[in-house]
Write an enzyme that holds these catalytic residues in place. Structure first.
Site, PDB file in Angstrom:
ATOM      1  N   THR A  37       0.859  -1.183   0.000  1.00 15.55           N
ATOM      2  CA  THR A  37       0.000   0.000   0.000  1.00 15.55           C
ATOM      3  C   THR A  37       0.894   1.231   0.000  1.00 15.55           C
ATOM      4  O   THR A  37       1.943   1.258   0.637  1.00 15.55           O
ATOM      5  CB  THR A  37      -1.031   0.000   1.151  1.00 15.55           C
ATOM      6  OG1 THR A  37      -2.074   0.914   0.817  1.00 15.55           O
ATOM      7  CG2 THR A  37      -0.426   0.388   2.481  1.00 15.55           C
ATOM      8  N   CYS A  43      -3.886   7.579   7.466  1.00 15.10           N
ATOM      9  CA  CYS A  43      -4.475   6.232   7.361  1.00 15.10           C
ATOM     10  C   CYS A  43      -3.566   5.213   8.039  1.00 15.10           C
ATOM     11  O   CYS A  43      -2.384   5.471   8.266  1.00 15.10           O
ATOM     12  CB  CYS A  43      -4.635   5.825   5.899  1.00 15.10           C
ATOM     13  SG  CYS A  43      -5.797   6.832   4.969  1.00 15.10           S
ATOM     14  N   HIS A  60      -6.131  -1.133   4.499  1.00 15.88           N
ATOM     15  CA  HIS A  60      -5.725   0.282   4.509  1.00 15.88           C
ATOM     16  C   HIS A  60      -6.981   1.090   4.845  1.00 15.88           C
ATOM     17  O   HIS A  60      -7.788   1.371   3.969  1.00 15.88           O
ATOM     18  CB  HIS A  60      -5.164   0.646   3.120  1.00 15.88           C
ATOM     19  CG  HIS A  60      -4.718   2.067   2.984  1.00 15.88           C
ATOM     20  ND1 HIS A  60      -3.714   2.444   2.111  1.00 15.88           N
ATOM     21  CD2 HIS A  60      -5.125   3.220   3.564  1.00 15.88           C
ATOM     22  CE1 HIS A  60      -3.540   3.756   2.175  1.00 15.88           C
ATOM     23  NE2 HIS A  60      -4.394   4.247   3.049  1.00 15.88           N
TER      24      HIS A  60
END
Lengths: 175, 126
Positions: A37, A43, A60
């Site tokens: 990711t 996040c 995520h």
């Protein structure tokens, strides 16, 4: 969920990258895959690995609680910690991962834009929310690389569960 | 390993027990005491390898408990960890010299407690 992309691995063999977008999750039991990711800011990426069956999974998520947008949570449960983490585990269970063996690592939760982030502390709240959801489900985090003010890219190897965190062009940390 | 938790808060004892159950440590049994006197009574009757004790408790405080344990060679093999809301340097100084392996301040995250337990199990070889 995004399809696999091929890339040349550092040890010379070909690895396939499975990209996890924002508010998405990926589970894999294919040893030649690396779950990736990109650009985690506030996040948080929740990484799971079961060393016995060699199943790896990554979520995520963007925000701690789904109650702020119930409609969005219904359409995209992986966007929130409280709906995404249970979904991550449930999906990984279908691949044979078992909770008691799962190694859980957290990455992200940074405050990238101080003026905004200091008011909302989204990164800090995200990291805390992840741990709270895990704790309520009887799971402790093994290691984490959270906080700070740098964006992170995460690689989770399906072969051995290794988690590598990239914060700059040449900055790599293994957790 | 047999663990004894001495804390006057049943909620805190339950929290510590839960962390113990989730940590990667070989646990045979977890015993509970609400104060230092109860802890001493348990230690007299059962073999315990690890004591996790609070400081501020009624009847007998953790400090008094640790003093009694330090003064008696029978407890030489007992590993002692303090878990207290009072993390002041004067309090830490007070337990120094009382054979305390580690001082953990409340509130703590379950992960920190887990790390301490695993470290204790490794270093104390219990």
């Amino acid at each position: 969920m995004v399809g696999a992309q091929s890339a040349i691995g550092e040890i010379g063999g070909e690895v396939r990258r499975r990209i996890v977008g924002i508010g998405e999750l990926v589970v894999s039991d294919l040893a030649d895959e690396v779950i990736v990711t990109h650009a985690l800011g506030s996040c948080v990426a929740v990484c799971l690995f079961d060393p016995k069956v060699k199943v790896a999974a990554m979520l995520h998520f963007m925000l701690p609680e789904s109650r702020i947008n119930v409609d969005r949570a219904r359409q995209q449960p992986a966007a929130f910690a409280d709906t995404g983490i249970p979904l991550l585990f449930q999906t990984a269970y279908r691949y044979g991962l078992e909770k008691r063996r799962a190694i859980v690592k957290l990455v992200g939760g940074a405050e990238i834009t101080p003026a905004i982030d200091s008011a909302f502390r989204t990164g800090q709240r995200n990291a805390l929310a992840a741990k709270q959801v895990l704790w309520r489900n009887g799971i402790l985090v093994k290691t984490e690389d959270t906080g700070g003010n740098l964006a992170r890219t995460v690689h989770l190897s399906v072969q051995d569960g290794r988690v590598r965190v990239f914060t700059g062009r040449n900055e790599v940390k293994e957790i | 390993m047999r663990i004894l938790i001495a804390d006057d808060s049943s909620m805190m004892r339950a929290l510590i027990k839960r962390v113990v159950s989730l940590a990667d440590v070989p646990v045979e049994d977890v015993l509970e005491a609400g104060n230092g006197a109860e802890a001493l009574a348990i230690l007299e009757s059962r073999e315990v390898q690890l004591l996790l004790t609070d400081i501020n408790m009624p009847v007998m405080t953790g400090i008094e408990l640790l003093r009694q344990l330090a003064a008696d060679p029978r407890w030489r093999g007992l590993t002692r960890v303090v878990i207290s809301t009072d993390g002041s340097s004067s309090r830490r100084d007070e337990v120094r010299g009382l054979d305390v392996l580690c001082y953990l301040e409340k509130p703590f995250s379950p992960e920190v407690m887990r790390d301490v337990l695993e470290e204790v199990a490794r270093t104390a070889r219990i």
